[in-house]
Design an enzyme around this catalytic site. Structure first.
Site, PDB file in Angstrom:
ATOM      1  N   ARG A  64      57.750  37.786  40.163  1.00  0.00           N
ATOM      2  CA  ARG A  64      58.075  37.352  38.798  1.00  0.00           C
ATOM      3  C   ARG A  64      58.325  38.525  37.871  1.00  0.00           C
ATOM      4  O   ARG A  64      59.002  38.390  36.847  1.00  0.00           O
ATOM      5  CB  ARG A  64      56.983  36.410  38.275  1.00  0.00           C
ATOM      6  N   GLU A 101      40.607  39.555  45.814  1.00  0.00           N
ATOM      7  CA  GLU A 101      39.339  38.828  45.845  1.00  0.00           C
ATOM      8  C   GLU A 101      38.890  38.622  47.297  1.00  0.00           C
ATOM      9  O   GLU A 101      37.740  38.833  47.639  1.00  0.00           O
ATOM     10  CB  GLU A 101      39.539  37.500  45.136  1.00  0.00           C
TER      11      GLU A 101
HETATM   12  P1  AMP Z   1      45.587  41.113  39.522  1.00  0.00           P
HETATM   13  O1  AMP Z   1      45.903  42.182  40.503  1.00  0.00           O
HETATM   14  O2  AMP Z   1      44.291  40.432  39.783  1.00  0.00           O
HETATM   15  O3  AMP Z   1      45.695  41.621  38.072  1.00  0.00           O
HETATM   16  O4  AMP Z   1      46.676  39.961  39.713  1.00  0.00           O
HETATM   17  C1  AMP Z   1      47.938  40.101  39.170  1.00  0.00           C
HETATM   18  C2  AMP Z   1      49.023  39.615  40.094  1.00  0.00           C
HETATM   19  O5  AMP Z   1      48.693  38.404  40.765  1.00  0.00           O
HETATM   20  C3  AMP Z   1      50.270  39.331  39.281  1.00  0.00           C
HETATM   21  O6  AMP Z   1      51.403  39.840  40.004  1.00  0.00           O
HETATM   22  C4  AMP Z   1      50.307  37.829  39.135  1.00  0.00           C
HETATM   23  O7  AMP Z   1      51.612  37.335  39.298  1.00  0.00           O
HETATM   24  C5  AMP Z   1      49.378  37.286  40.217  1.00  0.00           C
HETATM   25  N1  AMP Z   1      48.341  36.379  39.682  1.00  0.00           N
HETATM   26  C6  AMP Z   1      47.003  36.611  39.637  1.00  0.00           C
HETATM   27  N2  AMP Z   1      46.322  35.582  39.136  1.00  0.00           N
HETATM   28  C7  AMP Z   1      47.248  34.654  38.808  1.00  0.00           C
HETATM   29  C8  AMP Z   1      47.189  33.341  38.192  1.00  0.00           C
HETATM   30  N3  AMP Z   1      46.031  32.792  37.820  1.00  0.00           N
HETATM   31  N4  AMP Z   1      48.353  32.675  38.007  1.00  0.00           N
HETATM   32  C9  AMP Z   1      49.530  33.228  38.373  1.00  0.00           C
HETATM   33  N5  AMP Z   1      49.652  34.440  38.946  1.00  0.00           N
HETATM   34  C10 AMP Z   1      48.546  35.157  39.171  1.00  0.00           C
END
Ligand code: AMP
Length: 177
Positions: A64, A101
């Site tokens: 995205r 996670e």
């Molecule tokens: P993080 O590494 O935990 O900051 O996760 C960010 C990445 O995971 C981004 O590229 C988001 O597109 C995707 N992502 C994580 N959590 C969500 C969520 N609740 N809804 C949509 N996309 C998410």
């Protein structure tokens, strides 16, 4: 879009519970992207964060981040560099593995994508724990790029992902819990 009424962007993002797995509230932005006024507003707002600054490269994170990042790169008159999931880029890559996670993930960028001292903006759709953006920042800096800002459409504030990228200017258009 001068004179256009600003839309409530948060209200047209679809929340999908338990996708892709139990316990995750997935923020589905396809409902925003298909709305021309909302899409225009988002791209304009991201562009205005950096308008007037010298930006050589916009980095977008699969998938995205590509949609938003390439539109912003076009308006900034910058180049666009994709960061992709492992195994998708055809030429020599640098890669970064980071913890999720459950398990881990690997992102890749072509080794010749960014030149030393180029000014870089990174764009993704959503900041959650910050693991993804931290890995991308490391790759950009290993390539010699200078990160002048990071922008997200959505920030999930309760996960405190900003802590991972405190040393950069960080912007988000929509803040959710
Ligand atoms: P993080 O590494 O935990 O900051 O996760 C960010 C990445 O995971 C981004 O590229 C988001 O597109 C995707 N992502 C994580 N959590 C969500 C969520 N609740 N809804 C949509 N996309 C998410």
């Amino acid at each position: 879009m001068k004179g256009m009424k600003q839309m409530d962007l948060a209200s047209i993002i679809r929340n999908v519970p338990n996708f892709p797995k139990a316990g995750i509230q997935f923020k589905d932005i396809t409902t925003l992207l298909k709305n021309k006024d909302a899409f225009h507003q988002v791209v304009d707002s991201l562009f205005h964060l950096f308008d007037g600054q010298h930006v050589d490269i916009v980095v977008g994170i699969e998938a995205r981040g590509f949609i938003l990042g390439s539109a912003v790169a076009y308006l900034l008159n910058s180049g666009f560099v994709p960061v992709r999931k492992k195994g998708k880029l055809p030429a020599a890559v640098r890669s970064k593995t980071y913890d999720l996670e459950y398990g881990n993930a690997t992102l890749e960028m072509h080794v010749d994508a960014i030149e030393k001292n180029q000014k870089v903006v990174i764009i993704d759709d959503l900041l959650a724990t910050g693991g993804t953006i931290q890995a991308v920042c490391e790759m950009v800096e290993e390539a010699g790029g200078e990160i002048i800002g990071i922008a997200f459409l959505i920030e999930l504030e309760s996960l405190q992902g900003r802590k991972a990228i405190q040393k950069y200017p960080v912007y988000s258009l929509i803040k959710l819990d």
